[in-house]
Design a protein around this motif. Structure first.
Motif, PDB file in Angstrom:
ATOM      1  N   VAL A 123      29.598  30.983  37.802  1.00 61.04           N
ATOM      2  CA  VAL A 123      30.883  30.622  37.569  1.00 61.04           C
ATOM      3  C   VAL A 123      31.598  31.345  38.781  1.00 61.04           C
ATOM      4  CG1 VAL A 123      32.832  30.051  36.073  1.00 61.04           C
ATOM      5  CG2 VAL A 123      30.661  29.624  35.118  1.00 61.04           C
ATOM      6  N   VAL A 124      32.395  30.616  39.462  1.00 59.39           N
ATOM      7  CA  VAL A 124      33.394  31.237  40.366  1.00 59.39           C
ATOM      8  C   VAL A 124      34.855  31.126  39.882  1.00 59.39           C
ATOM      9  CG1 VAL A 124      34.388  31.530  42.604  1.00 59.39           C
ATOM     10  CG2 VAL A 124      31.865  31.352  42.379  1.00 59.39           C
ATOM     11  N   SER A 125      35.573  32.327  39.513  1.00 59.04           N
ATOM     12  CA  SER A 125      36.850  31.764  38.880  1.00 59.04           C
ATOM     13  C   SER A 125      38.135  32.415  39.802  1.00 59.04           C
ATOM     14  CB  SER A 125      36.804  32.370  37.553  1.00 59.04           C
ATOM     15  OG  SER A 125      38.281  32.689  36.959  1.00 59.04           O
ATOM     16  N   VAL A 126      38.882  31.731  40.247  1.00 58.31           N
ATOM     17  CA  VAL A 126      40.004  32.011  41.147  1.00 58.31           C
ATOM     18  C   VAL A 126      41.201  32.011  40.109  1.00 58.31           C
ATOM     19  CG1 VAL A 126      41.239  31.495  42.873  1.00 58.31           C
ATOM     20  CG2 VAL A 126      38.870  30.830  42.954  1.00 58.31           C
ATOM     21  N   SER A 127      41.775  33.364  39.993  1.00 61.41           N
ATOM     22  CA  SER A 127      43.081  33.405  39.559  1.00 61.41           C
ATOM     23  C   SER A 127      44.535  33.237  40.579  1.00 61.41           C
ATOM     24  CB  SER A 127      43.226  34.901  38.714  1.00 61.41           C
ATOM     25  OG  SER A 127      42.584  35.046  37.762  1.00 61.41           O
ATOM     26  N   LEU A 128      45.379  32.292  40.062  1.00 61.58           N
ATOM     27  CA  LEU A 128      46.554  32.187  40.796  1.00 61.58           C
ATOM     28  C   LEU A 128      47.807  32.196  39.830  1.00 61.58           C
ATOM     29  CD1 LEU A 128      45.147  29.048  42.621  1.00 61.58           C
ATOM     30  CD2 LEU A 128      45.468  31.361  43.653  1.00 61.58           C
ATOM     31  N   GLY A 129      49.120  32.517  40.616  1.00 56.54           N
ATOM     32  CA  GLY A 129      50.137  32.788  39.747  1.00 56.54           C
ATOM     33  C   GLY A 129      50.243  34.084  38.774  1.00 56.54           C
ATOM     34  N   LEU A 130      50.967  33.769  37.723  1.00 51.99           N
ATOM     35  CA  LEU A 130      51.228  34.834  36.740  1.00 51.99           C
ATOM     36  C   LEU A 130      49.889  35.665  36.722  1.00 51.99           C
ATOM     37  CD1 LEU A 130      53.359  33.217  34.173  1.00 51.99           C
ATOM     38  CD2 LEU A 130      54.077  34.945  36.327  1.00 51.99           C
ATOM     39  N   PRO A 131      50.139  37.123  36.326  1.00 44.50           N
ATOM     40  CA  PRO A 131      48.797  37.770  36.168  1.00 44.50           C
ATOM     41  C   PRO A 131      48.494  37.469  34.684  1.00 44.50           C
ATOM     42  CG  PRO A 131      50.922  38.944  35.974  1.00 44.50           C
ATOM     43  CD  PRO A 131      51.294  37.872  36.748  1.00 44.50           C
ATOM     44  N   ALA A 132      47.308  37.951  34.332  1.00 43.88           N
ATOM     45  CA  ALA A 132      46.559  37.736  33.181  1.00 43.88           C
ATOM     46  C   ALA A 132      45.663  38.696  33.055  1.00 43.88           C
ATOM     47  CB  ALA A 132      46.006  36.178  33.104  1.00 43.88           C
ATOM     48  N   VAL A 133      45.133  38.677  31.767  1.00 42.75           N
ATOM     49  CA  VAL A 133      44.113  39.595  31.322  1.00 42.75           C
ATOM     50  C   VAL A 133      42.905  38.830  30.754  1.00 42.75           C
ATOM     51  CG1 VAL A 133      43.321  41.475  29.574  1.00 42.75           C
ATOM     52  CG2 VAL A 133      45.771  41.576  30.520  1.00 42.75           C
ATOM     53  N   PHE A 134      41.805  38.992  31.591  1.00 46.79           N
ATOM     54  CA  PHE A 134      40.608  38.203  31.424  1.00 46.79           C
ATOM     55  C   PHE A 134      39.949  39.126  30.552  1.00 46.79           C
ATOM     56  CE2 PHE A 134      36.155  37.358  32.541  1.00 46.79           C
ATOM     57  CZ  PHE A 134      36.198  35.833  32.626  1.00 46.79           C
ATOM     58  N   LEU A 135      39.297  38.567  29.294  1.00 43.22           N
ATOM     59  CA  LEU A 135      38.632  39.238  28.283  1.00 43.22           C
ATOM     60  C   LEU A 135      37.159  39.133  28.633  1.00 43.22           C
ATOM     61  CD1 LEU A 135      40.797  38.059  25.382  1.00 43.22           C
ATOM     62  CD2 LEU A 135      40.482  40.325  26.487  1.00 43.22           C
ATOM     63  N   ILE A 136      36.258  40.165  28.606  1.00 42.54           N
ATOM     64  CA  ILE A 136      34.894  39.822  28.876  1.00 42.54           C
ATOM     65  C   ILE A 136      34.033  40.582  27.515  1.00 42.54           C
ATOM     66  CG2 ILE A 136      33.009  40.671  30.233  1.00 42.54           C
ATOM     67  CD1 ILE A 136      34.980  41.266  32.391  1.00 42.54           C
ATOM     68  N   GLY A 137      33.430  39.736  26.786  1.00 39.69           N
ATOM     69  CA  GLY A 137      32.574  40.204  25.682  1.00 39.69           C
ATOM     70  C   GLY A 137      31.267  40.204  25.918  1.00 39.69           C
ATOM     71  N   GLY A 138      30.429  39.949  24.743  1.00 41.76           N
ATOM     72  CA  GLY A 138      29.112  40.130  24.818  1.00 41.76           C
ATOM     73  C   GLY A 138      28.439  38.780  24.695  1.00 41.76           C
ATOM     74  N   ALA A 139      26.953  38.978  24.536  1.00 41.60           N
ATOM     75  CA  ALA A 139      26.084  37.632  24.271  1.00 41.60           C
ATOM     76  C   ALA A 139      26.449  37.003  23.036  1.00 41.60           C
ATOM     77  CB  ALA A 139      24.812  38.060  24.267  1.00 41.60           C
ATOM     78  N   ASP A 140      27.141  37.420  22.089  1.00 40.63           N
ATOM     79  CA  ASP A 140      27.646  36.833  20.800  1.00 40.63           C
ATOM     80  C   ASP A 140      29.082  37.405  20.804  1.00 40.63           C
ATOM     81  OD1 ASP A 140      27.938  38.982  18.964  1.00 40.63           O
ATOM     82  OD2 ASP A 140      25.623  38.972  19.376  1.00 40.63           O
ATOM     83  N   ARG A 141      29.583  36.551  19.882  1.00 47.16           N
ATOM     84  CA  ARG A 141      31.098  36.757  19.535  1.00 47.16           C
ATOM     85  C   ARG A 141      31.369  37.986  18.763  1.00 47.16           C
ATOM     86  NH1 ARG A 141      34.318  32.084  20.324  1.00 47.16           N
ATOM     87  NH2 ARG A 141      32.998  30.150  20.107  1.00 47.16           N
ATOM     88  N   THR A 142      30.594  38.753  18.161  1.00 42.62           N
ATOM     89  CA  THR A 142      30.704  40.020  17.558  1.00 42.62           C
ATOM     90  C   THR A 142      30.920  40.935  18.336  1.00 42.62           C
ATOM     91  OG1 THR A 142      28.632  40.413  17.414  1.00 42.62           O
ATOM     92  CG2 THR A 142      29.291  39.253  15.724  1.00 42.62           C
ATOM     93  N   MET A 143      30.547  41.256  19.710  1.00 45.42           N
ATOM     94  CA  MET A 143      30.895  42.333  20.331  1.00 45.42           C
ATOM     95  C   MET A 143      32.499  42.257  20.713  1.00 45.42           C
ATOM     96  SD  MET A 143      27.781  42.386  22.894  1.00 45.42           S
ATOM     97  CE  MET A 143      28.125  43.901  23.639  1.00 45.42           C
ATOM     98  N   ARG A 144      33.090  43.588  20.841  1.00 49.57           N
ATOM     99  CA  ARG A 144      34.566  43.767  21.230  1.00 49.57           C
ATOM    100  C   ARG A 144      34.505  43.183  22.630  1.00 49.57           C
ATOM    101  NH1 ARG A 144      38.758  46.800  18.989  1.00 49.57           N
ATOM    102  NH2 ARG A 144      40.100  47.430  20.584  1.00 49.57           N
ATOM    103  N   ALA A 145      35.657  42.435  23.185  1.00 55.74           N
ATOM    104  CA  ALA A 145      35.921  42.233  24.323  1.00 55.74           C
ATOM    105  C   ALA A 145      36.715  43.298  24.996  1.00 55.74           C
ATOM    106  CB  ALA A 145      36.621  40.807  24.434  1.00 55.74           C
ATOM    107  N   ALA A 146      36.054  43.472  26.321  1.00 50.37           N
ATOM    108  CA  ALA A 146      36.738  44.500  27.094  1.00 50.37           C
ATOM    109  C   ALA A 146      37.825  43.693  28.205  1.00 50.37           C
ATOM    110  CB  ALA A 146      35.753  45.112  28.024  1.00 50.37           C
ATOM    111  N   PRO A 147      38.950  44.299  28.242  1.00 50.11           N
ATOM    112  CA  PRO A 147      39.908  43.584  29.187  1.00 50.11           C
ATOM    113  C   PRO A 147      39.945  43.917  30.815  1.00 50.11           C
ATOM    114  CG  PRO A 147      40.936  45.751  28.397  1.00 50.11           C
ATOM    115  CD  PRO A 147      39.717  45.507  27.719  1.00 50.11           C
TER     116      PRO A 147
END
Length: 193
Positions: A123-147
């Motif tokens: 997947v190629v993701s292009v950010s435009l406009g206002l800044p944001a915080v992309f959250l990166i988690g793990g292979a399942d929902r239980t892992m804490r996401a890194a900003p």
């Protein structure tokens, strides 16, 4: 997962997004359970991503207009293909680009992009406009996401082992971007079929 800071040109992409929205207007879709997604969406390419009571899927026709989705601009395709190749995915040939428009306060919960036929493609993701915080988690929902802070023009490519990591966007904070005003836009290129 590879981040290319400032790779995209917001000034070049803004008029293309406006022209796309004239043909396939932004809309807020619903989920299977009837809830509303936070970001307004549209698509370009051979197929577009849709969500409604029947679930998530790709469709060749825009359900709102009954017409084919607008063609993917060459500038879009070139950006996606070149950054994917630099990230190690030389054979990436996107056939769909989902365009999300986030108003202030809109975000997206942790999710996986699993609706594509070939999950070996990035997947190629292009950010435009206002800044944001992309959250990166793990292979399942239980892992804490890194900003991961992203700014207008940043391109993030995720594939291989990172392809099915849970990911999301924190609610967008108030601001005014010089090109996109009070919005954050996100282009996500995929090989859907």
């Amino acid at each position: 997962m590879v981040l290319f800071p400032g790779r995209a040109d917001p000034d070049a992409l803004a008029p293309l997004i406006a022209a796309i929205a004239d043909l396939a207007p932004f809309r807020v879709m619903t989920t299977r359970s009837g809830g509303r997604l936070a970001a307004a969406m549209t698509s370009v390419g051979a197929c577009g991503w849709v969500s409604d009571r029947r679930g998530y899927r790709y469709e060749t026709l825009d359900p709102e207009t009954g017409r084919a989705w607008p063609d993917m601009p060459l500038v879009f395709r070139r950006l996606a293909v070149e950054t994917a190749a630099e990230a190690g995915f030389a054979d990436f040939a996107p056939d769909a680009c989902l365009i999300n428009r986030y108003a202030v306060g809109a975000g997206m919960g942790l999710h996986q992009d699993r609706d594509e036929a070939d999950l070996g493609q990035p997947v190629v993701s292009v950010s435009l406009g206002l800044p944001a915080v992309f959250l990166i988690g793990g292979a399942d929902r239980t892992m804490r996401a890194a900003p991961l802070p992203v700014r207008s023009g940043d391109v993030l490519v995720f594939g291989g082992p990172a392809r099915l990591l849970f990911h999301g966007i924190r609610p967008v904070k108030a601001g005014l971007d010089p090109v996109f005003g009070p919005f954050r836009y996100n282009l996500t290129f995929r090989k859907a079929r």
